[in-house]
Design a protein around this motif. Sequence first.
Motif, short mmCIF file in Angstrom:
data_model
loop_
_atom_site.label_atom_id
_atom_site.label_comp_id
_atom_site.label_asym_id
_atom_site.label_seq_id
_atom_site.Cartn_x
_atom_site.Cartn_y
_atom_site.Cartn_z
N GLU A 1 0.74 -1.21 -0.12
CA GLU A 1 -0.04 -0.11 -0.06
C GLU A 1 0.96 1.35 -0.01
OE1 GLU A 1 -3.04 -0.08 2.89
OE2 GLU A 1 -3.73 -2.06 2.78
N ALA A 2 2.05 1.22 0.66
CA ALA A 2 2.76 2.42 0.65
C ALA A 2 3.46 2.63 -0.54
CB ALA A 2 3.99 1.94 1.86
N ILE A 3 3.80 1.55 -1.35
CA ILE A 3 4.53 1.69 -2.47
C ILE A 3 3.54 2.33 -3.51
CG2 ILE A 3 5.18 0.28 -4.66
CD1 ILE A 3 7.00 -1.60 -2.57
N ILE A 4 2.33 1.97 -3.58
CA ILE A 4 1.28 2.27 -4.37
C ILE A 4 1.02 4.05 -4.26
CG2 ILE A 4 -1.27 2.20 -4.81
CD1 ILE A 4 -1.44 -0.79 -4.29
N ARG A 5 1.08 4.41 -2.93
CA ARG A 5 1.22 5.76 -2.65
C ARG A 5 2.42 6.41 -3.25
NH1 ARG A 5 0.20 6.89 3.65
NH2 ARG A 5 0.51 9.10 2.76
N LEU A 6 3.34 5.92 -3.41
CA LEU A 6 4.82 6.49 -4.04
C LEU A 6 4.55 6.46 -5.30
CD1 LEU A 6 7.54 4.82 -1.53
CD2 LEU A 6 6.68 7.22 -1.64
N ALA A 7 3.89 5.35 -5.90
CA ALA A 7 3.80 5.42 -7.24
C ALA A 7 2.94 6.62 -7.71
CB ALA A 7 3.04 3.98 -7.83
N ARG A 8 1.67 6.82 -7.02
CA ARG A 8 0.94 7.82 -7.30
C ARG A 8 1.50 9.09 -7.14
NH1 ARG A 8 -3.71 5.57 -3.35
NH2 ARG A 8 -4.81 4.09 -4.77
N GLU A 9 2.54 9.30 -6.60
CA GLU A 9 3.14 10.54 -6.43
C GLU A 9 4.65 10.71 -7.38
OE1 GLU A 9 5.88 12.71 -2.71
OE2 GLU A 9 4.51 11.08 -2.38
N GLY A 10 4.69 9.68 -7.97
CA GLY A 10 5.61 9.84 -9.23
C GLY A 10 7.03 9.32 -8.75
N LEU A 11 7.15 8.78 -7.54
CA LEU A 11 8.49 8.42 -6.92
C LEU A 11 8.71 7.07 -7.51
CD1 LEU A 11 8.62 10.42 -3.86
CD2 LEU A 11 10.05 11.02 -5.70
N VAL A 12 7.92 6.26 -7.44
CA VAL A 12 7.90 4.62 -7.90
C VAL A 12 7.18 4.55 -9.28
CG1 VAL A 12 7.31 2.66 -6.95
CG2 VAL A 12 8.58 4.12 -5.46
N GLU A 13 7.64 3.41 -9.96
CA GLU A 13 7.05 2.97 -11.03
C GLU A 13 6.61 1.65 -10.91
OE1 GLU A 13 7.55 2.52 -16.23
OE2 GLU A 13 8.89 3.48 -14.84
N VAL A 14 5.65 1.08 -11.03
CA VAL A 14 5.13 -0.18 -11.04
C VAL A 14 4.72 -0.85 -12.24
CG1 VAL A 14 3.37 -1.76 -9.77
CG2 VAL A 14 3.76 0.17 -8.61
N LYS A 15 5.77 -1.85 -12.57
CA LYS A 15 5.60 -2.43 -13.83
C LYS A 15 5.19 -3.86 -13.67
CE LYS A 15 9.98 0.06 -15.02
NZ LYS A 15 11.39 -0.29 -15.54
N ALA A 16 4.12 -4.21 -14.45
CA ALA A 16 3.40 -5.32 -14.40
C ALA A 16 4.41 -6.43 -14.91
CB ALA A 16 2.34 -5.21 -15.67
N LYS A 17 4.34 -7.59 -14.26
CA LYS A 17 5.18 -8.60 -14.19
C LYS A 17 6.50 -8.46 -13.99
CE LYS A 17 1.67 -11.11 -17.28
NZ LYS A 17 1.56 -11.67 -18.65
N SER A 18 6.91 -7.39 -13.52
CA SER A 18 8.53 -6.94 -13.21
C SER A 18 8.69 -6.59 -12.01
CB SER A 18 8.73 -5.87 -14.35
OG SER A 18 10.10 -5.54 -14.04
#
Length: 265
Positions: free
Chosen positions: A67-84
């Motif tokens: 959940e924390a990583i998802i928040r960081l992704a919304r902020e543009g600091l983390v990219e969540v790549k499918a299957k990676s």
Amino acid sequence: MESLTFTVRPLSDVLKAETLGTEGSLVDRIYAVLRRAIIDLSLPPDLPLVEQEVAAALQTSKTPVREAIIRLAREGLVEVKAKSGSYVTPISIERYLEACFVRMQLEVGCVRRLASRRISPADQVLMRAFIAEQEAAFAANDDARFFAADEAMHHGLFELAGLPGVWRTMNLAKAELDRVRHLKRRFGNRQRQLVIEEHKALIEAIIAGDPAAAERALLDNIGAVEEEIAALARHPGLLRTIEDLNALVAIEHRLRGGKTSRKAS
């Protein structure tokens, strides 16, 4: 411009010294730890954020980490790549300049609002205490303390202006700006004594009730977007270092266990 050496440290080593504290939800606390490490470049661009490793290092479960990583992704600091997986995003000059614009607009409004008010004696003491803490950090040659004191002053001005929500909005928007600030700090691009003098001028203009002088002092301190573009043009080494830093983790991966540092110039 001098060379800098960056070291890619294992995720567990970066996080094992962190404490989650007790304020806020568990997700909030994990988010704060990861965000701080990304912004101060302890977790460099393109570094994988493996949920299981983060959870193990912080002695928690994977669900709040996710959940924390998802928040960081919304902020543009983390990219969540499918299957990676999830990765720290590269530093973006475009996002940096956008953040400079957002900060300038919101903070100018804040200091002009403050300067148009009567500042109570108690608030004057508090404002000058911000400067005293920066001077103490400078005297102690404590760079991390100085950065925190700088942030505390700007945050405090929004609080005194009755705009705490605007600070939260700006703080989210300026994440990219803060990453570049930390990089500039390593280069020593700004003299801390000069920053203190700029802050003194800002505080005194606010206390004097002069909105125009407060705005000028603020812009002397944080700079307008056009000035940041000109500054980047004058320091191509900084741009090269950003490019090197963005590629650093990929380079280390290719080395497969070689030396974990690289110089950037």
